[in-house]
Design a protein around this motif. Structure first.
Motif, mmCIF file in Angstrom:
data_model
loop_
_atom_site.group_PDB
_atom_site.id
_atom_site.type_symbol
_atom_site.label_atom_id
_atom_site.label_comp_id
_atom_site.label_asym_id
_atom_site.label_seq_id
_atom_site.Cartn_x
_atom_site.Cartn_y
_atom_site.Cartn_z
ATOM 1 N N HIS A 1 -6.245 -4.810 -1.094
ATOM 2 C CA HIS A 1 -7.040 -3.577 -1.047
ATOM 3 C C HIS A 1 -6.462 -2.607 -0.019
ATOM 4 O O HIS A 1 -6.359 -1.396 -0.265
ATOM 5 C CB HIS A 1 -8.490 -3.892 -0.667
ATOM 6 C CG HIS A 1 -9.242 -4.703 -1.663
ATOM 7 N ND1 HIS A 1 -9.014 -4.631 -3.018
ATOM 8 C CD2 HIS A 1 -10.249 -5.615 -1.505
ATOM 9 C CE1 HIS A 1 -9.830 -5.442 -3.653
ATOM 10 N NE2 HIS A 1 -10.588 -6.043 -2.765
ATOM 11 N N LEU A 2 -6.088 -3.150 1.150
ATOM 12 C CA LEU A 2 -5.516 -2.305 2.198
ATOM 13 C C LEU A 2 -4.216 -1.658 1.732
ATOM 14 O O LEU A 2 -3.957 -0.491 2.029
ATOM 15 C CB LEU A 2 -5.253 -3.140 3.452
ATOM 16 C CG LEU A 2 -6.294 -3.075 4.559
ATOM 17 C CD1 LEU A 2 -5.852 -3.935 5.736
ATOM 18 C CD2 LEU A 2 -6.549 -1.648 5.000
ATOM 19 N N ALA A 3 -3.399 -2.424 1.020
ATOM 20 C CA ALA A 3 -2.139 -1.880 0.525
ATOM 21 C C ALA A 3 -2.398 -0.677 -0.374
ATOM 22 O O ALA A 3 -1.704 0.351 -0.290
ATOM 23 C CB ALA A 3 -1.359 -2.958 -0.235
ATOM 24 N N MET B 1 -2.498 5.365 -0.991
ATOM 25 C CA MET B 1 -3.144 6.664 -1.194
ATOM 26 C C MET B 1 -2.912 7.602 -0.019
ATOM 27 O O MET B 1 -2.887 8.829 -0.189
ATOM 28 C CB MET B 1 -4.655 6.470 -1.395
ATOM 29 C CG MET B 1 -5.024 5.765 -2.677
ATOM 30 S SD MET B 1 -6.823 5.470 -2.774
ATOM 31 C CE MET B 1 -6.911 4.561 -4.316
ATOM 32 N N LEU B 2 -2.736 7.001 1.165
ATOM 33 C CA LEU B 2 -2.514 7.807 2.364
ATOM 34 C C LEU B 2 -1.035 8.119 2.597
ATOM 35 O O LEU B 2 -0.683 8.804 3.556
ATOM 36 C CB LEU B 2 -3.080 7.069 3.586
ATOM 37 C CG LEU B 2 -4.599 6.875 3.586
ATOM 38 C CD1 LEU B 2 -5.023 5.963 4.722
ATOM 39 C CD2 LEU B 2 -5.316 8.214 3.679
ATOM 40 N N GLY B 3 -0.168 7.585 1.727
ATOM 41 C CA GLY B 3 1.266 7.859 1.829
ATOM 42 C C GLY B 3 1.972 7.103 2.934
ATOM 43 O O GLY B 3 3.060 7.514 3.366
ATOM 44 N N ASP C 1 3.691 -3.810 4.694
ATOM 45 C CA ASP C 1 3.134 -4.789 5.635
ATOM 46 C C ASP C 1 1.946 -5.525 5.006
ATOM 47 O O ASP C 1 1.820 -6.749 5.118
ATOM 48 C CB ASP C 1 2.673 -4.103 6.923
ATOM 49 C CG ASP C 1 3.830 -3.653 7.794
ATOM 50 O OD1 ASP C 1 4.958 -4.141 7.592
ATOM 51 O OD2 ASP C 1 3.593 -2.799 8.675
ATOM 52 N N ALA C 2 1.071 -4.762 4.346
ATOM 53 C CA ALA C 2 -0.114 -5.364 3.743
ATOM 54 C C ALA C 2 0.256 -6.275 2.575
ATOM 55 O O ALA C 2 -0.315 -7.358 2.415
ATOM 56 C CB ALA C 2 -1.077 -4.271 3.267
ATOM 57 N N ALA D 1 -0.606 -4.777 -7.506
ATOM 58 C CA ALA D 1 0.413 -5.058 -6.488
ATOM 59 C C ALA D 1 1.807 -4.857 -7.065
ATOM 60 O O ALA D 1 2.703 -4.306 -6.404
ATOM 61 C CB ALA D 1 0.252 -6.483 -5.961
ATOM 62 N N ARG D 2 1.998 -5.280 -8.295
ATOM 63 C CA ARG D 2 3.300 -5.101 -8.941
ATOM 64 C C ARG D 2 3.625 -3.615 -9.101
ATOM 65 O O ARG D 2 4.765 -3.185 -8.871
ATOM 66 C CB ARG D 2 3.314 -5.808 -10.290
ATOM 67 C CG ARG D 2 3.224 -7.328 -10.179
ATOM 68 C CD ARG D 2 3.026 -7.982 -11.545
ATOM 69 N NE ARG D 2 4.162 -7.764 -12.406
ATOM 70 C CZ ARG D 2 5.267 -8.507 -12.398
ATOM 71 N NH1 ARG D 2 5.380 -9.521 -11.553
ATOM 72 N NH2 ARG D 2 6.263 -8.250 -13.220
ATOM 73 N N ASP D 3 2.626 -2.823 -9.463
ATOM 74 C CA ASP D 3 2.841 -1.378 -9.583
ATOM 75 C C ASP D 3 3.210 -0.769 -8.234
ATOM 76 O O ASP D 3 4.066 0.133 -8.156
ATOM 77 C CB ASP D 3 1.581 -0.699 -10.127
ATOM 78 C CG ASP D 3 1.361 -0.958 -11.606
ATOM 79 O OD1 ASP D 3 2.313 -1.395 -12.288
ATOM 80 O OD2 ASP D 3 0.224 -0.731 -12.078
#
Length: 235
Positions: free
Chosen positions: A171-173, A178-180, A187-188, A206-208
């Motif tokens: 989720h963090l990734a 979204m925040l660039g 890292d996430a 995650a793959r995307d």
């Protein structure tokens, strides 16, 4: 659930349907409700979020009428909390913000009353799990700043589940994407892989993200190349 994490939604649905039939044959309301909670998530992941909300809502109503719930209040709390939380997630995916927030408020109240994360009937619910799933909802609602703020308050080690700890970082990734912040995305993703490699390898979002990182970076570093190779997303 293992089939679903590998992206095999067809066989995952078949396994859930068989489990539901067994639960219904046994006439076990808590077991039926638990399987329906799993099916709610399955429907959401298949893109049938509105059906997921309807199923979870019907099951919540069934539990309210179940007289045996008073004999096992902890199981009722865990299952009811999880159903409200999953329904909130499905509503968020369906774009129904008002419904998502109403369901989330109920789930949050149940989590606060329980005070700890517990597992019953293959469902985990409590304050930590509530926060992790809330982060995912913020991401689904395009609210990355809220997601990262919520994440700062979470100790994923207390999730009581490998999958929950892994998805906390996934989720963090997405939020960092979204925040660039590509470095934070990587890292996430690496943190998620360290917890549950198989989950990360087969998670479509995650793959995307890994593909997007490779496209944006003209010279991917060694960590990104290793991750892309592991996830078999390199051309």
């Amino acid at each position: 659930m293992d089939l679903r994490r590998r992206g095999d939604y067809g066989r995952a649905r078949l396994a859930i349907d068989r489990a539901l039939l067994t639960a219904e044959d046994a006439g076990h309301e808590f077991l039926i409700a638990s399987v329906n909670a799993t099916l709610t998530v399955q429907l959401m992941m298949q893109g049938d979020s509105e059906d997921g909300v309807a199923l979870a809502s019907d099951t919540i109503d069934m539990l309210r009428r179940y007289r045996g719930a008073a004999d096992d209040p902890i199981s009722y709390s865990v299952i009811n909390g999880a159903l409200n939380l999953y329904a909130a997630q499905a509503a968020a995916r369906a774009g129904d913000v008002a419904e998502a927030e109403a369901l989330l408020k109920v789930a949050a109240g149940t989590a606060a009353e329980s005070g700890v994360d517990r597992e019953r009937y293959c469902l985990i619910f409590g304050p930590t799990n509530m926060s992790i799933q809330k982060i995912g909802m913020y991401v689904d609602s395009q609210r990355p700043h809220d997601a990262t703020r919520e994440a700062a308050r979470v100790n994923a080690d207390q999730a009581g589940s490998v999958s929950r700890g892994c998805y906390h970082h996934l989720h963090l990734a997405r939020a960092y994407g979204m925040l660039g912040n590509d470095d934070a995305v990587l890292d996430a993703l690496m943190a998620a892989r360290s917890i549950a490699p198989g989950f990360v390898r087969h998670d479509p979002l995650a793959r995307d993200q890994v593909r997007d990182l490779i496209r944006r970076r003209r010279s991917p570093d060694e960590r990104l190349r290793r991750l892309a190779k592991y996830m078999a997303v390199l051309d």
